[in-house]
Write an enzyme that holds these catalytic residues in place. Structure first.
Site, short mmCIF file in Angstrom:
data_model
loop_
_atom_site.label_atom_id
_atom_site.label_comp_id
_atom_site.label_asym_id
_atom_site.label_seq_id
_atom_site.Cartn_x
_atom_site.Cartn_y
_atom_site.Cartn_z
N TYR A 95 0.77 -1.27 -0.04
CA TYR A 95 -0.05 0.10 -0.14
C TYR A 95 0.86 1.37 -0.04
CZ TYR A 95 -4.48 -2.40 0.01
OH TYR A 95 -5.60 -3.27 -0.43
N GLU A 137 -8.77 -6.59 4.61
CA GLU A 137 -7.89 -7.83 3.99
C GLU A 137 -7.21 -8.69 5.07
OE1 GLU A 137 -5.51 -6.00 1.13
OE2 GLU A 137 -7.32 -5.15 0.39
N GLN A 207 -8.54 -15.51 -12.17
CA GLN A 207 -9.86 -15.69 -11.36
C GLN A 207 -10.93 -16.43 -11.97
OE1 GLN A 207 -9.89 -11.86 -9.64
NE2 GLN A 207 -8.96 -12.41 -7.63
N TYR A 208 -10.95 -17.65 -11.76
CA TYR A 208 -12.24 -18.35 -12.32
C TYR A 208 -13.17 -18.88 -11.41
CZ TYR A 208 -8.74 -18.97 -16.06
OH TYR A 208 -7.75 -18.81 -17.13
N VAL A 277 -19.36 -17.92 -21.35
CA VAL A 277 -18.84 -18.34 -20.08
C VAL A 277 -19.34 -17.86 -18.93
CG1 VAL A 277 -16.85 -17.08 -19.88
CG2 VAL A 277 -16.57 -19.36 -19.46
N GLY A 278 -20.10 -16.90 -18.69
CA GLY A 278 -20.59 -16.28 -17.57
C GLY A 278 -21.56 -17.26 -17.07
N THR A 280 -20.62 -20.15 -15.52
CA THR A 280 -19.95 -20.94 -14.63
C THR A 280 -20.66 -20.43 -13.13
OG1 THR A 280 -18.22 -19.46 -14.64
CG2 THR A 280 -18.03 -21.23 -16.08
N PRO A 281 -20.62 -19.11 -12.78
CA PRO A 281 -21.32 -19.16 -11.36
C PRO A 281 -22.60 -19.35 -11.43
CG PRO A 281 -20.77 -17.01 -12.52
CD PRO A 281 -20.39 -18.31 -13.37
#
Length: 401
Positions: A95, A137, A207-208, A277-278, A280-281
């Site tokens: 940061y 985080e 990220q998948y 491919v949207g 998948t979720p």
């Protein structure tokens, strides 16, 4: 807390950020990577080249300035970004580096207009915002590592099965090399996959979405092979996964993350809308709803170019055949003439959507290419669907609908 004077100065820069925001963030990333090339191990190089990351950061900085007097208004976005940061392995020590180069970019782009007063106010504001990110985080890292089956950083997984779902989408079934339990997740969440490609200087992280229901002994990701187009090169990671990762290969994953999940305690009917491919979720959500809420009405709508590009059609049709509360519809943009039954030719539109849904009193979830999501969002707004019933996920940096 920021002083009233600092808040007033930050607010005064909103019009400038609206005009010069992307130029500032583009300058920022160039400066950052020149000074700290090791950070290229974390950032998505493709999003950098396409300008997506610069635009997303410009939007975030603009939003922070606009709402600097009530930062709680952007807390949902902060939490969403913090989820991605945790998944990517962003550390607290990053940061101050980012702050230094962001202020430098503001000074470079604005020149004499970036007075000491403005730079001082932004330095103070950045410190406050950075502390919020670091705190959230830190909590996410602890929660992730301490949950059952959880872990910190990246963990080795073996590809147990590799299944071609369509002409462009392949699924990878992943099990931990150490044989221990894996963390639970919410349908709609994703994992980060860290890849080392031979000949590449830096590692790549992508990220998948997890594409099956939770509770299995494996994670499943379903990856579209991104071919080269006129405005972008082929996807290095997706092509590598399709061509060079086989059953038995090892992939490194961070624990599941993300806030695009089914709303808890919501009992309304659910409409799942996906493009390409949207899905998948959406498949993860559909499988979960079929297993856990057998009395809840669910409508699944998928848009694809044609049947050859349509992944997991047979699986969804089998689910519908077994569960009376489920229904599914296919929309093919350019049918080839060889398809099995489909329900709409061309693109989704509101009259057709309204004709297939039992009611608009439902919770809507959608995911796909940004133009597709922009169209769906517009339809739902036109249909007077309340904001609280509309949920969507961007693949990559957040854009605007």
């Amino acid at each position: 807390m920021l002083s009233p004077q600092t808040i007033a100065i930050i607010k005064s820069t909103v019009p400038v950020l609206e005009v010069h925001g992307t130029e500032i963030t583009t300058t920022f990333y160039q400066s950052l990577f020149n000074a700290h090339p090791e950070l290229l191990h974390i950032f998505n190089h493709a999003n950098q080249k396409q300008g997506k990351q610069q635009a997303a950061l410009a939007n975030a900085v603009y939003a922070a300035a606009l709402h600097i007097d009530r930062l709680e208004a952007i807390l949902p976005v902060v939490k969403q970004i913090a989820q991605k940061h945790r998944s990517l392995g962003v550390q607290p020590e990053h940061y101050p580096i980012v702050g230094q180069h962001l202020l430098g970019a503001i000074q470079t782009v604005l020149g004499d207009a970036a007075t000491n007063e403005i730079l001082g106010a932004w330095s103070e504001a950045y410190g406050v915002i950075a502390d919020v990110f670091i705190g959230i985080e830190r909590e996410l890292v602890i929660q992730t590592a301490e949950q059952d089956g959880g872990w910190k950083d990246f963990r080795a997984f073996r590809v147990e099965r590799k299944v071609q779902e369509s002409e462009v989408i392949t699924s990878f079934y992943l099990m931990p090399v150490d044989g221990q339990a894996i963390a639970a997740f919410e349908p709609g969440q994703y994992v980060s996959v860290k890849i080392t490609i031979p000949g590449e200087t830096y590692t790549h992280i992508r990220q998948y979405s997890l594409s099956d229901a939770p509770g299995k002994p494996y994670y499943r990701i379903s990856v579209k092979r991104e071919e080269a187009l006129a405005d972008r090169p082929a996807g290095k990671v997706s092509v590598h996964l399709h061509q060079n990762i086989y059953e038995g290969s090892i992939l490194w994953l961070s624990a599941p993350a993300g806030d695009f999940i089914l709303e808890p305690q919501d009992t309304k009917p659910v409409v799942l809308i996906s493009g390409g491919v949207g899905l998948t979720p959406m498949i993860s959500m559909l499988n979960t709803l079929a297993e856990r809420e057998p009395h809840r009405q669910v409508t699944f709508i998928h848009a694809a170019q044609n049947e050859q590009m349509h992944a997991m059609r047979e699986h969804v049709e089998q689910l519908v055949a077994r569960h009376s509360q489920l229904s599914a519809y296919w929309c093919y943009a350019v049918p080839t003439g060889h398809e099995a039954t489909y329900h709409k030719e061309g693109y989704l539109d509101l009259p057709w959507l309204a004709s297939v849904l039992p009611s608009k009193e439902a919770s809507f979830y959608f995911c796909g290419p940004t133009p597709f999501m922009r169209a769906v969002n517009g339809m739902l707004k036109e249909w007077d669907i309340p904001e609280s019933s509309i949920h969507f996920e961007f693949f990559g940096p957040a854009a605007t609908l």
